[in-house]
Motif scaffolding. Structure first.
Motif, PDB file in Angstrom:
ATOM      1  N   LYS A 196      49.067 -36.707 -15.907  1.00 18.34           N
ATOM      2  CA  LYS A 196      48.188 -37.389 -14.949  1.00 18.34           C
ATOM      3  C   LYS A 196      47.015 -36.499 -14.562  1.00 18.34           C
ATOM      4  CE  LYS A 196      48.203 -39.571 -10.393  1.00 18.34           C
ATOM      5  NZ  LYS A 196      49.037 -39.927  -9.205  1.00 18.34           N
ATOM      6  N   ASP A 197      47.290 -35.201 -14.323  1.00 15.67           N
ATOM      7  CA  ASP A 197      46.215 -34.272 -13.959  1.00 15.67           C
ATOM      8  C   ASP A 197      45.261 -34.024 -15.117  1.00 15.67           C
ATOM      9  OD1 ASP A 197      47.080 -33.906 -11.346  1.00 15.67           O
ATOM     10  OD2 ASP A 197      48.448 -32.291 -11.892  1.00 15.67           O
ATOM     11  N   GLN A 198      45.798 -34.020 -16.351  1.00 13.64           N
ATOM     12  CA  GLN A 198      44.931 -33.858 -17.522  1.00 13.64           C
ATOM     13  C   GLN A 198      43.959 -35.022 -17.637  1.00 13.64           C
ATOM     14  OE1 GLN A 198      47.079 -32.957 -21.170  1.00 13.64           O
ATOM     15  NE2 GLN A 198      48.628 -31.810 -20.020  1.00 13.64           N
ATOM     16  N   LEU A 199      44.442 -36.230 -17.391  1.00 18.60           N
ATOM     17  CA  LEU A 199      43.562 -37.410 -17.434  1.00 18.60           C
ATOM     18  C   LEU A 199      42.506 -37.328 -16.331  1.00 18.60           C
ATOM     19  CD1 LEU A 199      46.219 -40.212 -18.092  1.00 18.60           C
ATOM     20  CD2 LEU A 199      44.587 -39.243 -19.734  1.00 18.60           C
ATOM     21  N   TYR A 200      42.906 -36.798 -15.160  1.00 11.56           N
ATOM     22  CA  TYR A 200      41.973 -36.660 -14.049  1.00 11.56           C
ATOM     23  C   TYR A 200      40.872 -35.664 -14.388  1.00 11.56           C
ATOM     24  CZ  TYR A 200      40.287 -35.397  -9.383  1.00 11.56           C
ATOM     25  OH  TYR A 200      39.488 -35.149  -8.306  1.00 11.56           O
ATOM     26  N   ILE A 201      41.244 -34.548 -15.035  1.00  9.88           N
ATOM     27  CA  ILE A 201      40.261 -33.539 -15.421  1.00  9.88           C
ATOM     28  C   ILE A 201      39.303 -34.105 -16.461  1.00  9.88           C
ATOM     29  CG2 ILE A 201      40.000 -31.339 -16.636  1.00  9.88           C
ATOM     30  CD1 ILE A 201      42.577 -30.425 -15.317  1.00  9.88           C
ATOM     31  N   ARG A 202      39.813 -34.844 -17.425  1.00 10.12           N
ATOM     32  CA  ARG A 202      38.923 -35.471 -18.424  1.00 10.12           C
ATOM     33  C   ARG A 202      37.964 -36.459 -17.779  1.00 10.12           C
ATOM     34  NH1 ARG A 202      43.780 -36.851 -22.603  1.00 10.12           N
ATOM     35  NH2 ARG A 202      44.211 -34.717 -23.304  1.00 10.12           N
ATOM     36  N   HIS A 203      38.468 -37.175 -16.775  1.00 10.95           N
ATOM     37  CA  HIS A 203      37.618 -38.124 -16.063  1.00 10.95           C
ATOM     38  C   HIS A 203      36.467 -37.411 -15.371  1.00 10.95           C
ATOM     39  CE1 HIS A 203      36.344 -41.490 -13.597  1.00 10.95           C
ATOM     40  NE2 HIS A 203      36.577 -40.755 -12.497  1.00 10.95           N
ATOM     41  N   TRP A 242      38.078 -25.856   6.315  1.00 10.89           N
ATOM     42  CA  TRP A 242      38.130 -26.782   5.165  1.00 10.89           C
ATOM     43  C   TRP A 242      38.455 -26.028   3.875  1.00 10.89           C
ATOM     44  CZ3 TRP A 242      34.930 -26.733   0.841  1.00 10.89           C
ATOM     45  CH2 TRP A 242      34.985 -27.855   0.010  1.00 10.89           C
ATOM     46  N   LEU A 243      37.910 -24.837   3.729  1.00 11.71           N
ATOM     47  CA  LEU A 243      38.129 -24.058   2.509  1.00 11.71           C
ATOM     48  C   LEU A 243      39.578 -23.610   2.399  1.00 11.71           C
ATOM     49  CD1 LEU A 243      36.372 -22.922   0.151  1.00 11.71           C
ATOM     50  CD2 LEU A 243      36.237 -20.788   1.422  1.00 11.71           C
ATOM     51  N   ALA A 244      40.208 -23.314   3.527  1.00 12.22           N
ATOM     52  CA  ALA A 244      41.589 -22.830   3.514  1.00 12.22           C
ATOM     53  C   ALA A 244      42.607 -23.963   3.539  1.00 12.22           C
ATOM     54  CB  ALA A 244      41.825 -21.916   4.718  1.00 12.22           C
ATOM     55  N   ARG A 245      42.148 -25.200   3.579  1.00 15.01           N
ATOM     56  CA  ARG A 245      43.057 -26.339   3.681  1.00 15.01           C
ATOM     57  C   ARG A 245      43.927 -26.464   2.432  1.00 15.01           C
ATOM     58  NH1 ARG A 245      40.165 -31.972   4.456  1.00 15.01           N
ATOM     59  NH2 ARG A 245      39.717 -31.563   2.255  1.00 15.01           N
ATOM     60  N   ALA A 246      45.195 -26.773   2.635  1.00 17.95           N
ATOM     61  CA  ALA A 246      46.127 -26.920   1.516  1.00 17.95           C
ATOM     62  C   ALA A 246      45.813 -28.184   0.725  1.00 17.95           C
ATOM     63  CB  ALA A 246      47.560 -26.971   2.042  1.00 17.95           C
ATOM     64  N   ARG A 247      45.788 -28.056  -0.580  1.00 12.01           N
ATOM     65  CA  ARG A 247      45.556 -29.174  -1.478  1.00 12.01           C
ATOM     66  C   ARG A 247      46.516 -29.086  -2.653  1.00 12.01           C
ATOM     67  NH1 ARG A 247      40.377 -27.132  -0.351  1.00 12.01           N
ATOM     68  NH2 ARG A 247      39.013 -28.526   0.799  1.00 12.01           N
ATOM     69  N   LYS A 248      46.575 -30.150  -3.447  1.00 13.10           N
ATOM     70  CA  LYS A 248      47.351 -30.086  -4.670  1.00 13.10           C
ATOM     71  C   LYS A 248      46.749 -29.033  -5.580  1.00 13.10           C
ATOM     72  CE  LYS A 248      48.971 -34.881  -4.681  1.00 13.10           C
ATOM     73  NZ  LYS A 248      48.992 -36.155  -5.433  1.00 13.10           N
ATOM     74  N   ARG A 249      47.563 -28.440  -6.437  1.00 15.52           N
ATOM     75  CA  ARG A 249      47.122 -27.292  -7.227  1.00 15.52           C
ATOM     76  C   ARG A 249      45.864 -27.583  -8.038  1.00 15.52           C
ATOM     77  NH1 ARG A 249      47.189 -25.000 -12.051  1.00 15.52           N
ATOM     78  NH2 ARG A 249      47.491 -22.748 -12.184  1.00 15.52           N
TER      79      ARG A 249
END
Length: 466
Positions: A455-462, A389-396
């Motif tokens: 979009k990622d900035q809004l996600y981080i703020r959320h 699970w730790l090595a699984r590829a995810r979005k950056r």
């Protein structure tokens, strides 16, 4: 200095001046390094008088005269009687070897063990100054890398250090990292060979002393074939190689010990290794060093050593991924006497890596609470599945956040375990959840806005507001 050089060369043409034997081929008389001046000539009174005459003329023309308090004269292969006459003629004191320059003792003969004692003294002095401070493992790694190994690397870039000195330096660094008990470091599972591997190969980023020493000095071998305009390269070709290829050169009697050391590097490297280490006219010692390692790349190193993770959390995550923590089952295998092998937190099952982080009731509650709040699926409650699970590829951005939270949870669980062991009480799940939440919130602030989408900035703020 150019005027002085021309004056010396002119005086050498029509006078009893004689060159120093090793400098005759290049007609070398003087060298300038910053504000230091070195003069070379035959150890005879006639040659010395020519040099003194040029210096007197230079003083008359420029007003720069000899400072007898700062100058020394060194001899090689000159009788004691001739030495006294020359020193009296120059009105200078005879210097003794080793000659210390830029903090490094130098001598014309092979380096002795006592010449290296100054390195060990500096190491021990640094350790003594840090001993009274409460330093984390991450802080110790930084000090070792930037200070201790930086000092070692400076000396290694000049000389091949004796193996006894290299091993003593590693012993001091190992003892400082894990803590010392007398003349030995305290209990620890990772071997020094493992610690010295690059991070990409599963280590902590240190470098093995003997191999790194050879890789750093290999830059001189590389320069012999790629930097023919350097003065010392011309000197080597004039005195030793004389048109021969370095890789086919046969050592002869009477060579200097330093040249022998450089030639012995051929036993450890191939010409192809040297060529590949040269990048855009510059030699990369790190590239050559890594090419000597026969290791597999670690699939977790980007996760463990992510810059967004706190340094203390990185080191703890590295230990957990490699099963290096001193849990009670590991201590039992190392034949350490324990009153109990049960988990300090739940007091139900044997303490192990798998139990502490994936099976203990306290840990499972904390993981569920944290990941529910962040909107992620909780990690698997099994060590091997957790590694997958730790090595699984995810979005950056998602990967950065998951890595940050994962490392914070690992660190909190282990600190709470130690708190139960040493102080006899446990923190609540709610308190640790709040601590991890604030850590995540403030560490996300260092994510550069230029590297993430709107979009990622809004996600981080959320996430920061949850």
């Amino acid at each position: 200095m150019e005027y002085l050089t021309r004056s010396l060369q002119q005086a050498a043409l029509n006078s009893p001046f004689r060159y120093y034997p090793m400098c005759k081929g290049l007609k070398l008389i003087n060298l300038c390094f910053a504000d230091d001046l070195l003069l070379f000539c035959e150890g005879s009174l006639a040659a010395i008088r020519v040099v003194k005459g040029v210096l007197d003329s230079f003083a008359t023309a420029t007003g720069l005269s000899i400072n007898s308090d700062k100058l020394l004269v060194y001899f090689g292969g000159v009788s004691s009687t001739e030495r006294s006459r020359i020193a009296h003629e120059l009105n200078l004191t005879e210097g003794l070897f080793p000659l210390t320059y830029l903090g490094v003792p130098m001598r014309p003969t092979k380096w002795k063990h006592e010449d290296c004692e100054v390195i060990l003294q500096k190491f021990r002095l640094k350790i003594q100054n840090w001993a009274s401070r409460h330093l984390s493992f991450a802080s110790r790694i930084q000090l070792i890398n930037l200070v201790l190994l930086g000092l070692r690397n400076y000396w290694m870039s000049i000389f091949v250090l004796p193996q006894s000195i290299v091993k003593e330096i590693e012993r001091i660094c190992r003892g400082f990292l894990w803590g010392s008990a007398g003349q030995r470091s305290k209990l620890h599972i990772p071997s020094w060979q493992k610690v010295c591997l690059p991070k990409a190969y599963g280590g902590s980023g240190f470098r093995d002393g003997a191999t790194w020493n050879r890789a750093v000095l290999a830059k001189y071998v590389w320069a012999l074939s790629t930097k023919p305009d350097l003065l010392w390269v011309k000197w080597i070709h004039s005195i030793y190689l004389k048109g021969a290829d370095f890789w086919n050169y046969v050592l002869i009697a009477g060579c200097s010990w330093y040249w022998r050391k450089l030639c012995h590097l051929r036993d450890h490297f191939r010409p192809a290794d040297m060529i590949s280490a040269g990048v855009q006219g510059r030699f990369k010692s790190t590239r050559l060093y890594n090419s000597l390692l026969v290791q597999q790349r670690d699939e977790f190193y980007r996760t463990i050593w992510s810059r967004i993770i706190l340094p203390n959390h990185r080191f703890m995550l590295w230990q957990v991924v490699n099963s290096h923590l001193l849990t009670r089952d590991n201590l039992s295998r190392m034949q350490v006497q324990l009153a109990s092998e049960l988990c300090n937190v739940c007091d139900r099952m044997q303490e192990s890596h798998s139990h502490i982080f994936f099976e203990c009731i306290f840990s499972t509650q904390l993981v569920k609470c944290i990941f529910d709040r962040l909107g992620f699926d909780a990690w698997p409650l099994d060590y091997h599945n957790w590694l997958v699970w730790l090595a699984r590829a995810r979005k950056r951005v998602t990967a950065e956040i998951v890595n940050l939270v994962c490392a914070a949870v690992i660190y909190s669980i282990w600190i709470n375990r130690n708190q139960c062991f040493y102080e006899g009480y446990s923190s609540t799940v709610l308190k640790l959840t709040q601590d991890i939440k604030y850590t995540t919130k403030y560490r996300l602030n260092i994510v550069s806005k230029r590297l993430v989408s709107v979009k990622d900035q809004l996600y981080i703020r959320h996430l920061q507001c949850r």
